[in-house]
Structures are given as C-alpha cells and as structure tokens.
Scaffold this active site. Structure first.
Site, PDB file in Angstrom:
ATOM      1  CG  PHE A 134       4.009 -96.536  69.094  1.00  0.00           C
ATOM      2  CD1 PHE A 134       4.332 -97.640  69.854  1.00  0.00           C
ATOM      3  CD2 PHE A 134       4.071 -95.279  69.687  1.00  0.00           C
ATOM      4  CE1 PHE A 134       4.719 -97.506  71.184  1.00  0.00           C
ATOM      5  CE2 PHE A 134       4.449 -95.125  71.007  1.00  0.00           C
ATOM      6  CZ  PHE A 134       4.776 -96.243  71.767  1.00  0.00           C
ATOM      7  CE1 TYR A 236      12.338 -94.435  73.231  1.00  0.00           C
ATOM      8  CE2 TYR A 236      12.565 -92.056  72.973  1.00  0.00           C
ATOM      9  CZ  TYR A 236      11.782 -93.191  72.940  1.00  0.00           C
ATOM     10  OH  TYR A 236      10.451 -93.098  72.600  1.00  0.00           O
ATOM     11  CE  LYS A 237      11.466 -97.228  70.174  1.00  0.00           C
ATOM     12  NZ  LYS A 237      10.892 -97.652  71.448  1.00  0.00           N
ATOM     13  NE  ARG A 385       7.937-104.510  72.344  1.00  0.00           N
ATOM     14  CZ  ARG A 385       8.091-103.232  72.002  1.00  0.00           C
ATOM     15  NH1 ARG A 385       7.777-102.833  70.778  1.00  0.00           N
ATOM     16  NH2 ARG A 385       8.549-102.349  72.876  1.00  0.00           N
TER      17      ARG A 385
END
Length: 413
Positions: A134, A236-237, A385
């Site tokens: 990332f 937060y995922k 995704r």
C-alpha cells in the site's frame, strides 16, 4: 462451492443466507433504504456503522463526557488506549495483555515502529518492503530511509499474488533491520504466510512488522504464537470504527524495553503529569503513545470488538471464506465471459476477505454503480475490489452487486 448456473443464483443465494449462522448479525448494522444503497461491497475500505454505536455515542456525550467532564481522565480515559488494546489483543490479535494500544493513524504508527526498528540496531541499515505494498507503507519507508541513511531492498511481488517466503530469501542478510509487509495484499487479497515469513526474518536476525489493515477482523491472527515483533492496523475496515477512527499498534513485550519511539510526547512519559524538565519514557507499552488519546473516536470500535468477541473469529473466517468463494463463482459465471479477469488467489487459505477482478472499463463501471447505490471499490489501473465484511454482508446482497456489475458492463459494450 455451489455449482449453480447463472439463472439459479437467486435460489443459491437464498439457500446460503438461510443456512448462514451469522445471518442475524446483519440486522445489527445500520443500512439505508434499498433505493439509496442496494449492495455494499466495500467493507474492506469502510465498515458499516453498528446500530448500537448510534445509541452509545449520545450516551457517551451525555454521561462520560457531559457529566464527568475532566474527571473522566482520572477515572478511565488515561488507560483507555491500553485497555482497548488489550481487548483487541484478546479478541482479534491473538496477543496477551500489555502489547497493543490504540491511537494515532496507521501512517503515524507505521512511522513510529519502523523508525524504532531501524534505530534499534545501528549495524543494520536495510529495510525490506514490496513494491506493490500500500502506498502509505512504501512512502513511510522511503521517508525513514532518507532520514536515517538506510537502504531499501525492494521485493518484486506480483500484483495478482503476494510475497512468499522464497521472495525474501535472496534479500535478507546481516544488514537487514526490518521487513515491512502487508498480511493481506490490498490489491489481490493475497494472504501471506505470516508464521513462515516471520520465522525466516528472525533467522536473519531482523525484525518483522506486519501491516494488518486488510486482515484484522476478517482473518484470525495469532501474533504471539507467530512470534511477530511489530504490527500496525487500522480500525475503520473490518473493525467498523468509522471514518478516520484511530489505528492500533502491537509491540511484542520482549522488545518494549529496547525500542525508543521517535515522536516523544507527554502521554508516553514515565510521569505524564509530573511536567518534568526532560523526557523519560514509560516503563511499559505506554512509551509508544505520544499525544492525547482520541477517546471519543474509540467508542465505535469498542462496540464492534464486542460483537466479534460474541461470535468468535473462527466463525467470522468461515463466513468470509464462503462469501469469497461465492464471489469467485459469480465473477466466473457473469464477468469473465465479458472480458474480466479474476486476479485473486483461488485457494481460500491464501485469500483474505476481498477479491479483485480486472477489466479495462472498471473505472467507468464503478462510477455508474455508485450512482445506482451499488458500492464496490476501484483500484488503478483496472481493479474492481469486492470487499466482503462477514458480519454485515449477505449472499443475496453479493449476488445483486455482481449482477449489477455485469449489467453495467453490458451497457458499456
């Protein structure tokens, strides 16, 4: 995997939802009306809010904040980052108490721990990271390398796959300070062999840091058992902490006295309220905390961790595998014939909780889907995704989403 043909998917989806032992959990999450949102396939970017959070936040404002005010720090809040970290360790990290804390962003925590790892052994001046990690991870590593005069050794990983132990064999040496990898690759969803890679890094005398952003809350973790040195992850995922919710860090207890984090703030001092002339780090994990903890922002995270704790990570993982298997089946039947290509691992043991499908027109497709209330995620150059949050995503919802992707592709052809 089901063998349903395209016309039978509705029946298959209904049967999968009916047999889902976690189906009732979907009702615990807030969801707008179907004409606003009909399929949410981006739980790997931002999780849905829990209904309990909508009730608990006003109560926190009225009671803990509004009534107790500054007394809250003495009564509870000073220890909140460590207490929530311990609960994370117990429920989702596989970590004994005193090794995880909540605070700062993922980027800041990555900086703290990577920089501390590089400084821990002056004789080691190389950082290993993969080119397809990332961007934040790579950018942080580049900045630290420039600051400390370190060398970056790049792993040439495959975007449709991920980093395997063999990829590191020729890079690890006596100069390696730390290896930085993502447990689940953000593009392909590849699930790395964390125990094997960690052991290999240790054989070279280096430290291992795992980015857990795309695995925590969807894949069972055993950081202590795997011998992990350092880890960072967002909340937060799959932990549904809300936009911008604070990240967490794990520092193995064996290293806490050896590492000196670079952003020295008053909350990490041995005596925060002593207002001393010079900095002396706390004797425990608190030394890695810098500034005032984001107490309000931790509250939604606490709700989700308790929900995960009530069902167990093994059940979450089982549902995740079923969802991604079904997503692959739908993609093969509905999208591949239209020129799409699945670029995620087929083996569930090597796959996290999202799959990626490539097509040259998926940037256009994603924009049109969002306008219709179907929300997947897009990552350049061509990747769509499908992120599946096990506790809030249903099989019929997934089917509707993939059918919508097919319909838009057909419209654009």
């Amino acid at each position: 995997m089901s063998t349903a043909t395209a016309p039978d998917f509705a029946t298959a989806s209904a049967a999968l939802d009916a047999a889902d032992p976690l189906a009732a959990c979907r009702e615990l999450f807030y969801s707008p009306a179907p004409d606003v949102l009909s399929a949410y396939l981006d739980g790997n970017s931002l999780g849905r809010p829990l209904k309990a959070t909508a009730e608990n936040l006003p109560r926190f404002v009225e009671d803990a904040w509004g009534s107790r005010l500054i007394r809250g720090w003495d009564e509870k809040w000073m220890d909140e980052p460590l207490a929530v970290g311990d609960r994370l360790g117990e429920v989702v990290l596989g970590a004994a108490p005193g090794q995880a804390f909540v605070g700062d962003s993922t980027s800041v925590l990555l900086y703290k721990l990577i920089r501390a790892a590089v400084d821990a052994n002056p004789g080691r001046d190389e950082i290993i990271v993969d080119r397809d990690n990332f961007p934040t991870d790579r950018f942080i590593v580049e900045g630290i390398a420039a600051e400390r005069g370190a060398t970056i050794r790049w792993v040439e990983s495959r975007p449709s796959d991920g980093v395997r132990p063999a990829d590191l064999a020729e890079l690890l040496n006596e100069r390696t300070a730390v290896v930085v990898l993502s447990h689940v690759a953000y593009r392909s969803g590849f699930l790395a062999d964390a125990p094997a890679i960690t052991a290999l890094v240790h054989q070279a005398g280096a430290l291992m840091l795992w980015d857990l952003c795309h695995s925590v809350g969807s894949v069972p973790l055993e950081l202590d058992a795997w011998g992990v040195d350092l880890a960072v992850g967002c909340t937060y995922k799959y932990l549904n902490g809300g936009p911008g919710s604070p990240a967490f860090a794990y520092v193995n207890k064996a290293l806490q006295g050896q590492l000196r984090q670079p952003i020295q703030g008053w909350m990490g001092a041995h005596d925060p309220f002593g207002m001393t002339d010079s900095y002396r780090p706390a004797d425990n994990l608190r030394r890695f905390i810098t500034g005032t903890p984001p107490i309000l922002a931790m509250q939604p995270l606490k709700d989700m961790v308790e929900l995960i704790g009530s069902v167990g990570m093994d059940a979450v993982r089982e549902k995740s595998v079923k969802l991604t298997e079904y997503a692959l089946e739908l993609a093969d039947a509905l999208l591949v014939p239209l020129g799409a290509k699945v670029v995620s691992p087929r083996d569930p043991a090597e796959r996290g909780s999202h799959i990626t499908v490539d097509h040259p027109r998926f940037a256009e497709v994603t924009q049109k889907l969002w306008e219709r209330g179907v929300i997947p995620d897009f990552r350049p150059p061509h990747g769509l995704r499908i992120g599946l949050s096990p506790l809030s995503t249903g099989f019929a919802e997934l089917e509707h989403g993939v059918l919508s992707i097919r319909d838009v592709l057909l419209e654009l052809s």
